[in-house]
Scaffold this active site. Structure first.
Site, PDB file in Angstrom:
ATOM      1  N   GLY A  14      35.620   8.323   3.157  1.00 30.21           N
ATOM      2  CA  GLY A  14      35.540   9.293   4.251  1.00 30.21           C
ATOM      3  C   GLY A  14      34.644   8.906   5.413  1.00 30.21           C
ATOM      4  N   ASN A  16      35.527   7.331   8.169  1.00 35.13           N
ATOM      5  CA  ASN A  16      36.211   7.665   9.436  1.00 35.13           C
ATOM      6  C   ASN A  16      36.193   9.168   9.680  1.00 35.13           C
ATOM      7  OD1 ASN A  16      37.482   5.330  11.004  1.00 35.13           O
ATOM      8  ND2 ASN A  16      37.919   4.792   8.862  1.00 35.13           N
ATOM      9  N   MET A  92      45.665   7.882   0.873  1.00 36.86           N
ATOM     10  CA  MET A  92      46.424   6.854   0.161  1.00 36.86           C
ATOM     11  C   MET A  92      47.779   7.334  -0.378  1.00 36.86           C
ATOM     12  SD  MET A  92      44.532   4.335   0.704  1.00 36.86           S
ATOM     13  CE  MET A  92      45.127   3.023  -0.367  1.00 36.86           C
ATOM     14  N   LEU A  95      53.414   9.643   3.363  1.00 35.80           N
ATOM     15  CA  LEU A  95      54.024  10.926   3.689  1.00 35.80           C
ATOM     16  C   LEU A  95      55.538  10.785   3.820  1.00 35.80           C
ATOM     17  CD1 LEU A  95      51.373  12.096   6.310  1.00 35.80           C
ATOM     18  CD2 LEU A  95      51.660  12.959   3.975  1.00 35.80           C
ATOM     19  N   HIS A 111      44.234   2.099  10.949  1.00 32.36           N
ATOM     20  CA  HIS A 111      44.597   0.998  10.055  1.00 32.36           C
ATOM     21  C   HIS A 111      43.720  -0.212  10.395  1.00 32.36           C
ATOM     22  CE1 HIS A 111      47.158  -1.455   7.496  1.00 32.36           C
ATOM     23  NE2 HIS A 111      47.131  -2.366   8.447  1.00 32.36           N
ATOM     24  N   GLU A 145      58.122   5.064   8.509  1.00 34.24           N
ATOM     25  CA  GLU A 145      57.850   3.689   8.070  1.00 34.24           C
ATOM     26  C   GLU A 145      56.342   3.454   8.130  1.00 34.24           C
ATOM     27  OE1 GLU A 145      58.821  -0.886   9.367  1.00 34.24           O
ATOM     28  OE2 GLU A 145      59.946   0.721  10.338  1.00 34.24           O
ATOM     29  N   ASP A 147      52.702   2.284   8.661  1.00 30.25           N
ATOM     30  CA  ASP A 147      51.948   1.475   9.635  1.00 30.25           C
ATOM     31  C   ASP A 147      52.816   0.941  10.776  1.00 30.25           C
ATOM     32  OD1 ASP A 147      49.666   1.868   8.062  1.00 30.25           O
ATOM     33  OD2 ASP A 147      50.028   0.059   6.890  1.00 30.25           O
TER      34      ASP A 147
HETATM   35  C1  GRF Z   1      39.648   2.362   6.537  1.00 33.31           C
HETATM   36  O1  GRF Z   1      39.482   0.976   6.543  1.00 33.31           O
HETATM   37  C2  GRF Z   1      40.924   2.756   7.228  1.00 33.31           C
HETATM   38  O2  GRF Z   1      41.241   1.907   8.297  1.00 33.31           O
HETATM   39  C3  GRF Z   1      41.953   2.616   6.132  1.00 33.31           C
HETATM   40  O3  GRF Z   1      41.294   3.059   4.975  1.00 33.31           O
HETATM   41  C4  GRF Z   1      39.888   2.892   5.116  1.00 33.31           C
HETATM   42  C5  GRF Z   1      39.287   4.244   4.909  1.00 33.31           C
HETATM   43  O4  GRF Z   1      37.884   4.215   4.914  1.00 33.31           O
HETATM   44  N1  GRF Z   1      43.147   3.355   6.454  1.00 33.31           N
HETATM   45  P1  GRF Z   1      37.078   5.562   5.019  1.00 33.31           P
HETATM   46  O5  GRF Z   1      37.525   6.437   3.838  1.00 33.31           O
HETATM   47  O6  GRF Z   1      37.383   6.206   6.332  1.00 33.31           O
HETATM   48  O7  GRF Z   1      35.640   5.171   4.901  1.00 33.31           O
END
Ligand code: GRF
Length: 207
Positions: A14, A16, A92, A95, A111, A145, A147
């Site tokens: 988490g 981000n 993860m 969708l 990503h 699709e 990414d």
């Molecule tokens: C990040 O590297 C993001 O780009 C990818 O998954 C990771 C998530 O990290 N989709 P966090 O849970 O936000 O720390």
């Protein structure tokens, strides 16, 4: 000023989500996080969100008979919180087409590569193994699709000769935390116009 209501979907750490929460905490940010939803009860992102005073919900995918039922519950939670933009942040689960169609051009993802290079998983390792000189991160709109949706923002980082997957991931993550809140700001300011698969960023005055 009424702020855009954002729902963040996480599965793990988490960081981000936290970067988004910090940015949205600023007085002049046009968005707010209304809810953080995790498909995993043990996701560290849930506690991090709670420490910001953000509502959290667990929708454990293993507790549902199928993807349709799982997604229906995620949708119910998002709608209950009046979410206008969904941000995937280390979420993860892929969708379904129906889920994506329900929120057209209202789902963003971050990503850790320069798409369209290296979609999928373990992308820092793949970039190093390919001898790429640069990698980075991409915020894009979500399409069915994986990414593959229209690119909103990217940031580039160099790949050093002695980089490991971890050192590269850390360098990229720093940029993720910078560009994701910026992309959400642009969305909230209605400055993103999608033309086919290209996203135009409108200047502030034309928005
Ligand atoms: C990040 O590297 C993001 O780009 C990818 O998954 C990771 C998530 O990290 N989709 P966090 O849970 O936000 O720390």
């Amino acid at each position: 000023m009424s702020r855009l209501k954002v729902g963040v979907l996480v599965s793990g750490r988490g960081s981000n989500m936290e970067a988004l929460a910090e940015a949205c905490g600023a007085d002049d940010h046009p968005a707010e996080i209304s809810v953080v939803v995790s498909n995993r009860p043990d996701a560290a992102g849930l506690e991090r969100a709670a420490s910001f005073g953000i509502a959290t919900e667990v929708v454990d995918h293993t507790a549902f008979a199928d993807k349709v039922a799982f997604e229906a519950e995620v949708i119910r939670v998002l709608e209950e919180h009046g979410v206008e933009l969904i941000c995937l942040a280390g979420f993860m689960r892929v969708l379904s087409e129906d889920f994506v169609a329900r929120f057209p051009h209202k789902i963003l993802n971050i990503h850790p590569s320069l798409l369209p290079a290296f979609p999928g998983l373990e992308v820092q390792r793949k970039a190093i193994e390919h001898g790429a000189r640069f990698s980075g991160c991409t915020v894009h709109f979500v399409v069915p699709e994986v990414d593959a949706g229209p690119i909103v923002l990217q940031a580039v980082v160099p790949i050093e000769q002695d980089d490991t997957e971890d050192t590269l991931a850390a360098r990229i993550l720093e940029q993720e935390h910078r560009i994701y809140p910026e992309a959400v700001r642009l969305f909230a300011e209605r400055r993103l116009r999608i033309e086919d698969r290209v996203v135009r960023i409108l200047p502030q005055t034309e928005a």
